[in-house]
Design an enzyme around this catalytic site. Structure first.
Site, PDB file in Angstrom:
ATOM      1  N   VAL A  31     -40.236   9.318   3.939  1.00 48.78           N
ATOM      2  CA  VAL A  31     -39.150   8.719   4.603  1.00 48.78           C
ATOM      3  C   VAL A  31     -40.261   7.379   5.241  1.00 48.78           C
ATOM      4  O   VAL A  31     -40.053   6.634   4.583  1.00 48.78           O
ATOM      5  CB  VAL A  31     -38.682   9.777   5.574  1.00 48.78           C
ATOM      6  CG1 VAL A  31     -38.102   8.321   6.724  1.00 48.78           C
ATOM      7  CG2 VAL A  31     -37.722  10.936   5.313  1.00 48.78           C
ATOM      8  N   THR A  32     -41.572   7.550   4.942  1.00 54.06           N
ATOM      9  CA  THR A  32     -42.531   7.075   5.947  1.00 54.06           C
ATOM     10  C   THR A  32     -43.093   6.240   4.780  1.00 54.06           C
ATOM     11  O   THR A  32     -42.707   4.754   4.740  1.00 54.06           O
ATOM     12  CB  THR A  32     -43.903   7.525   6.516  1.00 54.06           C
ATOM     13  OG1 THR A  32     -43.932   8.367   7.438  1.00 54.06           O
ATOM     14  CG2 THR A  32     -45.001   6.553   6.436  1.00 54.06           C
ATOM     15  N   ASP A  66     -39.811   5.083  11.146  1.00 57.16           N
ATOM     16  CA  ASP A  66     -40.674   5.453  11.027  1.00 57.16           C
ATOM     17  C   ASP A  66     -40.579   6.241  12.714  1.00 57.16           C
ATOM     18  O   ASP A  66     -41.008   6.747  13.774  1.00 57.16           O
ATOM     19  CB  ASP A  66     -40.968   3.429  12.536  1.00 57.16           C
ATOM     20  CG  ASP A  66     -42.361   3.906  13.015  1.00 57.16           C
ATOM     21  OD1 ASP A  66     -43.538   4.573  12.375  1.00 57.16           O
ATOM     22  OD2 ASP A  66     -43.116   3.461  13.954  1.00 57.16           O
ATOM     23  N   ASP A  69     -39.036   9.390  10.472  1.00 60.98           N
ATOM     24  CA  ASP A  69     -40.746  10.777   9.709  1.00 60.98           C
ATOM     25  C   ASP A  69     -40.865  11.385  10.947  1.00 60.98           C
ATOM     26  O   ASP A  69     -41.643  12.499  10.514  1.00 60.98           O
ATOM     27  CB  ASP A  69     -40.810   9.330   9.044  1.00 60.98           C
ATOM     28  CG  ASP A  69     -42.150   8.861  10.319  1.00 60.98           C
ATOM     29  OD1 ASP A  69     -41.732   8.768  11.263  1.00 60.98           O
ATOM     30  OD2 ASP A  69     -42.593   8.137   8.844  1.00 60.98           O
ATOM     31  N   GLY A  70     -41.269  10.643  11.469  1.00 55.84           N
ATOM     32  CA  GLY A  70     -41.643  11.310  13.172  1.00 55.84           C
ATOM     33  C   GLY A  70     -41.235  12.195  13.625  1.00 55.84           C
ATOM     34  O   GLY A  70     -41.458  13.587  14.024  1.00 55.84           O
ATOM     35  N   SER A  80     -49.034  16.440  11.607  1.00 56.18           N
ATOM     36  CA  SER A  80     -50.133  16.930  10.951  1.00 56.18           C
ATOM     37  C   SER A  80     -51.558  15.176  11.480  1.00 56.18           C
ATOM     38  O   SER A  80     -50.341  13.796  11.357  1.00 56.18           O
ATOM     39  CB  SER A  80     -50.792  16.588   9.777  1.00 56.18           C
ATOM     40  OG  SER A  80     -50.304  15.838   8.560  1.00 56.18           O
ATOM     41  N   ASP A  87     -48.778   6.832   9.003  1.00 57.09           N
ATOM     42  CA  ASP A  87     -47.729   6.729   9.400  1.00 57.09           C
ATOM     43  C   ASP A  87     -48.032   5.029  10.015  1.00 57.09           C
ATOM     44  O   ASP A  87     -47.897   3.912  10.587  1.00 57.09           O
ATOM     45  CB  ASP A  87     -47.180   6.761  10.530  1.00 57.09           C
ATOM     46  CG  ASP A  87     -46.011   6.385  11.309  1.00 57.09           C
ATOM     47  OD1 ASP A  87     -44.565   6.197  10.674  1.00 57.09           O
ATOM     48  OD2 ASP A  87     -45.787   6.446  12.294  1.00 57.09           O
ATOM     49  N   ASP A  91     -47.882   0.999   8.870  1.00 59.64           N
ATOM     50  CA  ASP A  91     -46.937   0.835  10.008  1.00 59.64           C
ATOM     51  C   ASP A  91     -47.130  -0.867  10.037  1.00 59.64           C
ATOM     52  O   ASP A  91     -47.248  -1.761   9.825  1.00 59.64           O
ATOM     53  CB  ASP A  91     -46.868   0.653  11.487  1.00 59.64           C
ATOM     54  CG  ASP A  91     -46.480   2.012  12.113  1.00 59.64           C
ATOM     55  OD1 ASP A  91     -45.707   2.144  10.960  1.00 59.64           O
ATOM     56  OD2 ASP A  91     -46.408   2.694  12.374  1.00 59.64           O
TER      57      ASP A  91
END
Length: 209
Positions: A31-32, A66, A69-70, A80, A87, A91
Protein backbone atom coordinates in the site's frame (compact mmCIF):
# COMPACT_ATOMS: atom_id res chain seq x y z
CA UNK A 1 0.40 19.87 14.35
CA UNK A 2 -2.31 18.73 12.00
CA UNK A 3 -1.08 15.18 12.52
CA UNK A 4 -1.99 15.31 16.19
CA UNK A 5 -5.63 16.16 15.52
CA UNK A 6 -6.41 14.63 12.14
CA UNK A 7 -4.59 11.29 12.19
CA UNK A 8 -6.79 9.71 14.88
CA UNK A 9 -9.97 10.75 13.06
CA UNK A 10 -8.90 9.48 9.65
CA UNK A 11 -7.53 6.27 11.16
CA UNK A 12 -11.03 5.46 12.37
CA UNK A 13 -12.45 6.36 8.95
CA UNK A 14 -10.07 4.10 7.04
CA UNK A 15 -10.06 1.21 9.50
CA UNK A 16 -12.65 -0.81 7.50
CA UNK A 17 -10.58 -0.38 4.31
CA UNK A 18 -7.44 -1.48 6.15
CA UNK A 19 -9.17 -4.59 7.45
CA UNK A 20 -10.56 -5.38 3.99
CA UNK A 21 -7.11 -5.17 2.38
CA UNK A 22 -5.56 -7.34 5.09
CA UNK A 23 -8.19 -10.02 4.51
CA UNK A 24 -7.24 -9.99 0.82
CA UNK A 25 -3.59 -10.59 1.69
CA UNK A 26 -2.36 -7.09 0.81
CA UNK A 27 0.68 -6.01 2.82
CA UNK A 28 1.18 -2.55 4.35
CA UNK A 29 4.39 -2.13 2.33
CA UNK A 30 2.50 -2.74 -0.91
CA UNK A 31 0.00 0.00 0.00
CA UNK A 32 2.88 2.34 0.81
CA UNK A 33 4.52 1.72 -2.57
CA UNK A 34 1.31 2.04 -4.59
CA UNK A 35 0.36 5.21 -2.74
CA UNK A 36 3.72 6.81 -3.42
CA UNK A 37 3.64 5.87 -7.09
CA UNK A 38 0.17 7.38 -7.36
CA UNK A 39 1.22 10.63 -5.69
CA UNK A 40 4.34 10.96 -7.85
CA UNK A 41 2.47 10.14 -11.06
CA UNK A 42 -0.42 12.47 -10.26
CA UNK A 43 1.86 15.36 -9.36
CA UNK A 44 4.27 14.99 -12.27
CA UNK A 45 1.66 14.26 -14.93
CA UNK A 46 -1.02 16.84 -14.12
CA UNK A 47 0.65 19.77 -12.34
CA UNK A 48 3.23 20.50 -15.08
CA UNK A 49 0.35 20.71 -17.57
CA UNK A 50 -1.55 23.19 -15.43
CA UNK A 51 -4.33 20.71 -14.59
CA UNK A 52 -4.41 21.76 -10.96
CA UNK A 53 -7.83 20.43 -9.92
CA UNK A 54 -7.42 16.98 -11.47
CA UNK A 55 -3.88 16.73 -10.12
CA UNK A 56 -5.01 17.67 -6.63
CA UNK A 57 -7.79 15.08 -6.64
CA UNK A 58 -5.47 12.31 -7.85
CA UNK A 59 -2.67 13.18 -5.42
CA UNK A 60 -5.08 13.50 -2.48
CA UNK A 61 -6.66 10.14 -3.22
CA UNK A 62 -3.28 8.39 -3.08
CA UNK A 63 -2.03 10.37 -0.07
CA UNK A 64 -4.60 8.64 2.09
CA UNK A 65 -2.58 5.46 1.67
CA UNK A 66 -0.20 7.02 4.20
CA UNK A 67 -2.89 6.50 6.82
CA UNK A 68 -4.12 3.17 5.54
CA UNK A 69 -0.71 1.44 5.57
CA UNK A 70 -0.04 2.44 9.17
CA UNK A 71 -3.48 1.26 10.25
CA UNK A 72 -2.91 -2.04 8.46
CA UNK A 73 0.44 -2.51 10.20
CA UNK A 74 -1.09 -1.91 13.62
CA UNK A 75 -4.11 -4.13 12.96
CA UNK A 76 -1.93 -7.01 11.76
CA UNK A 77 0.68 -6.41 14.47
CA UNK A 78 3.32 -5.95 11.81
CA UNK A 79 4.60 -2.57 12.95
CA UNK A 80 8.35 -2.50 12.32
CA UNK A 81 11.26 -0.12 12.04
CA UNK A 82 11.58 -1.16 8.40
CA UNK A 83 7.99 -0.13 7.70
CA UNK A 84 8.53 3.21 9.42
CA UNK A 85 11.73 3.78 7.46
CA UNK A 86 10.11 2.91 4.12
CA UNK A 87 7.06 5.07 4.83
CA UNK A 88 9.12 8.08 5.88
CA UNK A 89 11.50 7.77 2.93
CA UNK A 90 8.73 7.51 0.34
CA UNK A 91 6.84 10.40 1.96
CA UNK A 92 9.76 12.65 1.04
CA UNK A 93 9.64 11.41 -2.54
CA UNK A 94 5.95 12.25 -2.76
CA UNK A 95 6.46 15.70 -1.26
CA UNK A 96 9.24 16.44 -3.74
CA UNK A 97 7.01 15.39 -6.63
CA UNK A 98 4.20 17.72 -5.51
CA UNK A 99 6.36 20.82 -5.21
CA UNK A 100 8.52 19.79 -8.17
CA UNK A 101 5.45 19.45 -10.39
CA UNK A 102 4.16 22.85 -9.33
CA UNK A 103 7.60 24.40 -9.82
CA UNK A 104 7.77 22.99 -13.35
CA UNK A 105 4.41 24.56 -14.21
CA UNK A 106 5.43 27.96 -12.89
CA UNK A 107 8.75 27.82 -14.74
CA UNK A 108 7.32 26.73 -18.09
CA UNK A 109 3.59 26.80 -18.73
CA UNK A 110 2.69 29.31 -16.04
CA UNK A 111 5.62 31.61 -16.90
CA UNK A 112 5.96 32.80 -13.30
CA UNK A 113 9.67 32.67 -12.38
CA UNK A 114 9.12 34.14 -8.92
CA UNK A 115 6.61 31.40 -8.01
CA UNK A 116 9.05 28.83 -9.40
CA UNK A 117 11.59 30.03 -6.84
CA UNK A 118 8.94 29.99 -4.09
CA UNK A 119 8.04 26.38 -4.92
CA UNK A 120 11.70 25.39 -4.87
CA UNK A 121 12.02 27.03 -1.45
CA UNK A 122 9.05 24.99 -0.24
CA UNK A 123 10.73 21.84 -1.53
CA UNK A 124 14.21 22.59 -0.19
CA UNK A 125 13.18 23.97 3.20
CA UNK A 126 10.63 21.20 3.67
CA UNK A 127 13.16 18.47 2.91
CA UNK A 128 15.72 20.06 5.21
CA UNK A 129 13.19 20.42 8.04
CA UNK A 130 12.52 16.68 7.83
CA UNK A 131 16.23 15.86 7.65
CA UNK A 132 17.03 18.02 10.68
CA UNK A 133 14.52 16.11 12.77
CA UNK A 134 15.80 12.72 11.60
CA UNK A 135 19.42 13.70 12.22
CA UNK A 136 18.63 15.19 15.63
CA UNK A 137 16.76 12.11 16.77
CA UNK A 138 19.64 9.98 15.50
CA UNK A 139 21.88 11.94 17.89
CA UNK A 140 19.49 11.38 20.78
CA UNK A 141 17.89 14.84 20.78
CA UNK A 142 14.22 15.76 20.55
CA UNK A 143 13.09 17.78 17.57
CA UNK A 144 9.28 17.78 17.60
CA UNK A 145 8.87 21.55 17.34
CA UNK A 146 8.06 23.85 14.47
CA UNK A 147 5.47 26.12 12.95
CA UNK A 148 5.02 24.27 9.65
CA UNK A 149 5.50 20.51 9.53
CA UNK A 150 4.82 18.05 6.72
CA UNK A 151 1.06 17.95 7.19
CA UNK A 152 0.74 21.72 7.03
CA UNK A 153 2.92 21.87 3.90
CA UNK A 154 1.02 19.15 2.11
CA UNK A 155 -2.53 20.07 3.10
CA UNK A 156 -1.94 23.77 2.51
CA UNK A 157 -0.39 23.32 -0.91
CA UNK A 158 -3.02 20.84 -2.11
CA UNK A 159 -6.01 22.82 -0.86
CA UNK A 160 -4.67 26.01 -2.43
CA UNK A 161 -3.81 24.23 -5.68
CA UNK A 162 -7.25 22.66 -5.85
CA UNK A 163 -8.90 26.05 -5.29
CA UNK A 164 -6.76 27.54 -8.04
CA UNK A 165 -8.14 24.83 -10.29
CA UNK A 166 -11.59 26.31 -9.65
CA UNK A 167 -10.27 29.66 -10.84
CA UNK A 168 -9.77 31.37 -7.47
CA UNK A 169 -6.96 33.91 -7.91
CA UNK A 170 -4.07 34.54 -5.53
CA UNK A 171 -4.94 31.70 -3.13
CA UNK A 172 -2.22 29.38 -4.42
CA UNK A 173 0.46 32.06 -4.55
CA UNK A 174 -0.29 33.37 -1.05
CA UNK A 175 -0.36 29.86 0.40
CA UNK A 176 2.91 28.80 -1.22
CA UNK A 177 4.58 31.98 0.04
CA UNK A 178 3.29 31.19 3.53
CA UNK A 179 4.56 27.61 3.34
CA UNK A 180 8.01 28.72 2.15
CA UNK A 181 8.35 31.33 4.90
CA UNK A 182 6.85 29.04 7.55
CA UNK A 183 9.15 26.19 6.56
CA UNK A 184 12.19 28.45 6.85
CA UNK A 185 11.06 29.59 10.30
CA UNK A 186 10.53 25.95 11.30
CA UNK A 187 14.03 25.10 10.12
CA UNK A 188 15.53 27.82 12.31
CA UNK A 189 13.33 26.77 15.25
CA UNK A 190 14.50 23.19 15.02
CA UNK A 191 18.17 24.04 14.63
CA UNK A 192 18.10 26.31 17.67
CA UNK A 193 16.07 23.78 19.68
CA UNK A 194 18.52 20.98 18.94
CA UNK A 195 21.54 23.24 19.45
CA UNK A 196 20.38 24.04 22.97
CA UNK A 197 19.99 20.37 23.83
CA UNK A 198 23.28 19.20 22.37
CA UNK A 199 25.34 22.02 23.89
CA UNK A 200 23.73 21.56 27.29
CA UNK A 201 24.15 17.79 27.45
CA UNK A 202 25.99 16.50 24.37
CA UNK A 203 25.64 12.78 23.56
CA UNK A 204 28.45 10.43 24.49
CA UNK A 205 31.00 10.07 21.68
CA UNK A 206 30.78 6.88 19.66
CA UNK A 207 33.32 4.21 20.54
CA UNK A 208 35.51 3.14 17.65
CA UNK A 209 35.38 -0.56 16.87
Amino acid sequence: MLNKYARAFFTRVFLPIAKFLLKRGVSPDAVTLVGTLGVVAGALVFFPRGEMLVGTLVVTAFIFSDLIDGTMARESQRVSTWGAFLDSSLDRLGDAAVFGGLAFWFARGGNQPVMFVVCMCCLIFGATVSYVRARAEGLGAKCDVGLVERSERLVGSLVATGLSGFGLPYVQAVTLWAIAIGSFITLIQRILYVRKQLLTSPPAPAVAT
